[in-house]
Design a protein around this motif. Structure first.
Motif, PDB file in Angstrom:
ATOM      1  N   UNK A 239       0.525  -0.882   0.255  1.00 10.89           N
ATOM      2  CA  UNK A 239       0.408   0.101  -0.375  1.00 10.89           C
ATOM      3  C   UNK A 239       0.812   1.316   0.225  1.00 10.89           C
ATOM      4  N   UNK A 240       0.796   1.760  -1.503  1.00 12.11           N
ATOM      5  CA  UNK A 240       1.643   2.841  -1.495  1.00 12.11           C
ATOM      6  C   UNK A 240       0.721   3.990  -0.566  1.00 12.11           C
ATOM      7  N   UNK A 241       1.774   5.543   0.033  1.00 12.36           N
ATOM      8  CA  UNK A 241       1.318   6.001   1.684  1.00 12.36           C
ATOM      9  C   UNK A 241       0.646   7.079   0.441  1.00 12.36           C
ATOM     10  N   UNK A 242      -0.752   7.734   1.041  1.00  7.20           N
ATOM     11  CA  UNK A 242      -1.018   9.249  -0.195  1.00  7.20           C
ATOM     12  C   UNK A 242      -0.018   9.983   0.433  1.00  7.20           C
ATOM     13  N   UNK A 243      -0.452  11.752  -0.178  1.00  3.60           N
ATOM     14  CA  UNK A 243       0.373  12.187   0.446  1.00  3.60           C
ATOM     15  C   UNK A 243       0.068  13.960  -0.159  1.00  3.60           C
ATOM     16  N   UNK A 244       0.491  14.365   0.586  1.00  2.00           N
ATOM     17  CA  UNK A 244       0.366  16.329   0.295  1.00  2.00           C
ATOM     18  C   UNK A 244       1.106  16.714  -0.015  1.00  2.00           C
ATOM     19  N   UNK A 245       1.353  17.884  -1.067  1.00  4.95           N
ATOM     20  CA  UNK A 245       2.024  18.533  -1.810  1.00  4.95           C
ATOM     21  C   UNK A 245       1.973  20.019  -1.626  1.00  4.95           C
ATOM     22  N   UNK A 246       2.928  20.470  -2.173  1.00  5.11           N
ATOM     23  CA  UNK A 246       2.464  22.407  -2.002  1.00  5.11           C
ATOM     24  C   UNK A 246       3.775  22.827  -2.943  1.00  5.11           C
ATOM     25  N   UNK A 247       3.325  23.988  -3.597  1.00  3.61           N
ATOM     26  CA  UNK A 247       4.322  24.872  -4.575  1.00  3.61           C
ATOM     27  C   UNK A 247       4.002  26.675  -3.971  1.00  3.61           C
ATOM     28  N   UNK A 248       4.788  27.296  -4.338  1.00  8.38           N
ATOM     29  CA  UNK A 248       4.515  28.629  -4.516  1.00  8.38           C
ATOM     30  C   UNK A 248       5.643  29.386  -4.680  1.00  8.38           C
ATOM     31  N   UNK A 249       5.496  30.377  -5.954  1.00  7.45           N
ATOM     32  CA  UNK A 249       6.582  31.116  -6.566  1.00  7.45           C
ATOM     33  C   UNK A 249       6.160  32.839  -6.847  1.00  7.45           C
ATOM     34  N   UNK A 250       7.379  32.827  -7.872  1.00 14.34           N
ATOM     35  CA  UNK A 250       7.031  34.265  -7.916  1.00 14.34           C
ATOM     36  C   UNK A 250       7.166  34.409  -9.136  1.00 14.34           C
ATOM     37  N   UNK A 251       6.523  35.090 -10.458  1.00 12.05           N
ATOM     38  CA  UNK A 251       7.337  35.067 -11.182  1.00 12.05           C
ATOM     39  C   UNK A 251       7.211  36.780 -12.034  1.00 12.05           C
ATOM     40  N   UNK A 252       7.638  36.651 -13.049  1.00 14.36           N
ATOM     41  CA  UNK A 252       7.756  37.557 -14.562  1.00 14.36           C
ATOM     42  C   UNK A 252       7.272  37.961 -14.936  1.00 14.36           C
ATOM     43  N   UNK A 253       6.399  38.152 -16.082  1.00 20.25           N
ATOM     44  CA  UNK A 253       6.349  38.478 -17.328  1.00 20.25           C
ATOM     45  C   UNK A 253       6.760  39.140 -18.436  1.00 20.25           C
ATOM     46  N   UNK A 254       6.661  38.909 -19.356  1.00 17.72           N
ATOM     47  CA  UNK A 254       7.889  39.883 -20.749  1.00 17.72           C
ATOM     48  C   UNK A 254       6.674  39.418 -22.257  1.00 17.72           C
ATOM     49  N   UNK A 255       6.242  40.679 -22.401  1.00 17.33           N
ATOM     50  CA  UNK A 255       4.955  39.639 -23.599  1.00 17.33           C
ATOM     51  C   UNK A 255       4.387  38.531 -23.228  1.00 17.33           C
ATOM     52  N   UNK A 256       5.794  37.579 -24.098  1.00 16.17           N
ATOM     53  CA  UNK A 256       4.861  36.201 -24.097  1.00 16.17           C
ATOM     54  C   UNK A 256       5.741  35.763 -23.341  1.00 16.17           C
ATOM     55  N   UNK A 257       6.909  36.065 -22.687  1.00 15.96           N
ATOM     56  CA  UNK A 257       7.676  35.251 -21.796  1.00 15.96           C
ATOM     57  C   UNK A 257       7.703  35.002 -20.590  1.00 15.96           C
ATOM     58  N   UNK A 258       7.662  34.328 -19.734  1.00 16.46           N
ATOM     59  CA  UNK A 258       7.905  34.134 -18.707  1.00 16.46           C
ATOM     60  C   UNK A 258       8.583  33.247 -17.874  1.00 16.46           C
ATOM     61  N   UNK A 259       9.407  34.001 -16.552  1.00 16.45           N
ATOM     62  CA  UNK A 259      10.140  33.754 -15.801  1.00 16.45           C
ATOM     63  C   UNK A 259       9.878  33.373 -14.131  1.00 16.45           C
ATOM     64  N   UNK A 260      10.175  32.070 -13.956  1.00 10.79           N
ATOM     65  CA  UNK A 260       8.853  31.628 -12.418  1.00 10.79           C
ATOM     66  C   UNK A 260      10.277  30.849 -11.572  1.00 10.79           C
ATOM     67  N   UNK A 261      10.541  31.641 -10.321  1.00 10.90           N
ATOM     68  CA  UNK A 261      11.280  30.654  -9.753  1.00 10.90           C
ATOM     69  C   UNK A 261      10.308  30.833  -8.496  1.00 10.90           C
ATOM     70  N   UNK A 262      10.377  29.099  -8.262  1.00 11.26           N
ATOM     71  CA  UNK A 262       9.268  28.728  -7.444  1.00 11.26           C
ATOM     72  C   UNK A 262       9.429  27.117  -6.115  1.00 11.26           C
ATOM     73  N   UNK A 263       9.022  27.141  -5.254  1.00  8.41           N
ATOM     74  CA  UNK A 263       9.930  26.134  -4.333  1.00  8.41           C
ATOM     75  C   UNK A 263       8.266  25.075  -4.276  1.00  8.41           C
ATOM     76  N   UNK A 264       9.108  23.754  -4.386  1.00 10.90           N
ATOM     77  CA  UNK A 264       8.212  22.825  -4.349  1.00 10.90           C
ATOM     78  C   UNK A 264       8.561  21.548  -2.969  1.00 10.90           C
TER      79      UNK A 264
END
Length: 321
Positions: A239-264
């Motif tokens: 029986x594999x364990x159920x688990x909880x996951x989370x992430x939070x991040x900050x992003x900057x966009x310019x036109x069609x581009x996105x830079x994202x820094x995220x913690x998991x």
């Protein structure tokens, strides 16, 4: 005198009628309505320092690239149909090095509420099988992996699976959006059980006057929970364990581009992570010996991770015209 006046009035009226008729003839025709093409195509690509999928690294904590192509048909302003294909570079324990995604669905909107219902197939070609504990077991699950994980870890050749999903996003205004999603996997990673994943998310976008024209800034986060199950005999019927996951991040966009820094992160122990992933980089520790992880190996694929990414997302209808 009276006859002259009446004649003058009659001539004037006839002349006015003729002038009006002439004006009607020369008036330009009404403009035809502009035809709108209901078809559109979205596509994009990205590079990531780690491909983290619901809290677990899919690329051995290393860099990954992805790309996708998604034709869309807008039935009307409130209903869109779509299909798509995409791919990621991965690094699995069975030596699979690519994830191919094939998907499709429907996106209805009701004012500020946007919904998305669809199906997604995760295909992992190029895998190889390893199970030293059961001689001949790989004959039913693919070829034997030459350089297999040591210490009793096992893995199937084929880890592909099908997923059904339903998503909802409510946009309060230009700065606040919240959402939720439910995913059902009919045979998660070919473990032999169905799985369910439920998540909630929020995105806060900075006011447009905070930044120069063309730039955007946001903060977003997600919390999700996976309900797993009991594996088939290949993995020892554990029986594999159920688990909880989370992430939070900050992003900057310019036109069609996105830079994202995220913690998991997740609440999985290294022992439980190894039981799920069969990590080929797992290391031994006596504290990792558990009922479902008897070999004592532990994996760091499910622990804290910081991921930076650079993405470009375009649509033919709005980005290229």
């Amino acid at each position: 005198m009276k006859k002259i006046v009446l004649a003058t009035v009659a001539v004037t009226c006839l002349a006015g009628s003729a002038y009006a008729a002439d004006m009607a003839v020369k008036a330009p025709p009404l403009a035809a309505p502009v035809a709108t093409n209901p078809w559109d195509v979205a596509f994009g690509a990205g590079i990531y320092s780690d491909y983290n999928f619901r809290g677990i690294s899919q690329s051995n904590r290393g860099p990954s690239v992805n790309a996708y192509f998604e034709p869309r048909y807008n039935v009307n302003d409130s209903l869109q149909l779509y299909v798509g294909a995409g791919g990621w570079s991965i690094d699995f324990s069975n030596k699979a090095s690519a994830e191919i995604d094939i998907y499709g669905g429907i996106r209805p909107t009701f004012g500020k509420l946007a919904l998305d219902f669809g199906v997604w197939y995760y295909y992992y070609p190029g895998g190889q099988c390893y199970n030293a504990a059961v001689p001949g077991d790989c004959a039913y699950n693919g070829n034997i992996l030459p350089n297999a994980p040591l210490g009793g870890n096992v893995i199937k050749k084929d880890l592909s699976f099908l997923e059904y999903f339903a998503k909802a996003t409510y946009t309060f205004n230009d700065n606040i959006a919240v959402g939720g999603a439910f995913y059902y996997d009919d045979n998660w990673l070919n473990f032999g059980f169905d799985a369910k994943y439920l998540s909630g998310n929020v995105k806060l976008t900075a006011p447009s006057n905070w930044l120069p024209t063309g730039y955007g800034l946001y903060v977003s986060g997600e919390v999700g929970h996976y309900w797993l199950g009991t594996t088939d005999a290949f993995y020892g019927s554990i029986r594999l364990p159920d688990y909880t996951t989370w992430n939070v991040g900050l992003g900057m966009t310019y036109k069609v581009f996105t830079v994202d820094l995220r913690y998991y992160d997740t609440d999985l122990s290294e022992a439980s992570c190894n039981a799920i992933t069969s990590d080929f980089n797992a290391s031994f520790s006596p504290t990792n010996i558990t009922a479902i992880n008897t070999n004592g190996l532990g994996s760091k694929w499910c622990g804290q991770a910081y991921v930076i990414s650079l993405k470009a997302d375009l649509t033919y209808g709005s980005s290229l015209k």
